[in-house]
Design an enzyme around this catalytic site. Sequence first.
Site, PDB file in Angstrom:
ATOM      1  CB  ALA A   1      -1.827   7.454  -3.424  1.00 20.85           C
TER       2      ALA A   1
ATOM      3  N   GLY B   1       0.390  -0.848   0.346  1.00 24.05           N
ATOM      4  CA  GLY B   1      -0.178   0.065  -0.162  1.00 24.05           C
ATOM      5  C   GLY B   1       1.118   1.354  -0.095  1.00 24.05           C
ATOM      6  CG  ASN B   2      -0.072   4.968  -1.274  1.00 20.93           C
ATOM      7  OD1 ASN B   2      -0.537   5.222  -1.205  1.00 20.93           O
ATOM      8  ND2 ASN B   2      -1.107   3.741  -2.750  1.00 20.93           N
ATOM      9  NE  ARG B   3       4.795   6.856   5.257  1.00 22.37           N
ATOM     10  CZ  ARG B   3       5.034   5.838   5.956  1.00 22.37           C
ATOM     11  NH1 ARG B   3       4.124   6.683   6.827  1.00 22.37           N
ATOM     12  NH2 ARG B   3       6.620   5.535   6.484  1.00 22.37           N
ATOM     13  CB  SER B   4      -2.718   7.821  -0.366  1.00 20.43           C
ATOM     14  OG  SER B   4      -4.034   8.703  -0.588  1.00 20.43           O
TER      15      SER B   4
END
Length: 222
Positions: A100, A33-36
């Site tokens: 994102a 995943g990512n930090r969005s």
Amino acid sequence: TNFFSKSDCLKGKKVLVTAGGTQEPLDPVRFLGNRSSGRMGYAIAQAMQEAGAETILVSAPTDLPVPNGVKRISVQTALEMHDVVLNNFSDMDVIVKAAAVADYRPATNAEQKIKKDGTNRTIELVPNPDILAELGRRKTSQVLIGFAAETENLLAYAQEKMHRKNVDLLVANDVTKPGAGFGSPTNIVSFLFPDGRRIDFPQMSKLEIARNLVEEIVNLLG
Ligand code: CTP
Ligand code: CA
């Protein structure tokens, strides 16, 4: 300033907003995943709805409530987001790609939980489709809004993305600035236009930024 009141300046318009960070599964219990946080995209969906637009929010997983009057379609992966966005594209007047989207996904999604064995592991990644670039190639009359979240060379990278993806307005933000970017209730952005115009905003709430975006979209729709 425009002739219409704030509550109906996008009346009759159909807007699709994407938000959140996609999750790319490795196995039934793990993902990349990512930090969005999804906050910017959710604020945009709220502002579009308040301006009278029929608003669809295509959302990767977030903790956020659906803004009043907005239709949310939940997705997990970039490929799912791609399919939902492409299926709705031709009906839309405006598309705002605030999500994102993972650039890569694991080459395989294991059916069962992967077990540890104490050795080194590598994960093979394969590229995901670039949804925004595909919309840029296919667009007819739609107004297309892209985002660029950068950690260096903000304006140069953002400008390159704006042209490469054929968008009508690009929202650039430096995610390393305090008060900007992931998870923050505020952001510090610039709007870039293909004709070379640029608007630099001071730090403001994501909802205020979204309302400024509504104004520019009204202008772009003519
Ligand atoms: N985007 C997309 N599909 C992808 C990747 C990005 O639609 N597979 C969209 C994002 O929603 C955003 C814009 O493209 O509106 C820019 O995303 P960004 O990650 O900043 O740009 P990339 O082209 O992926 O370049 P890089 O990550 O290498 O900086
Ligand atoms: Ca990317």
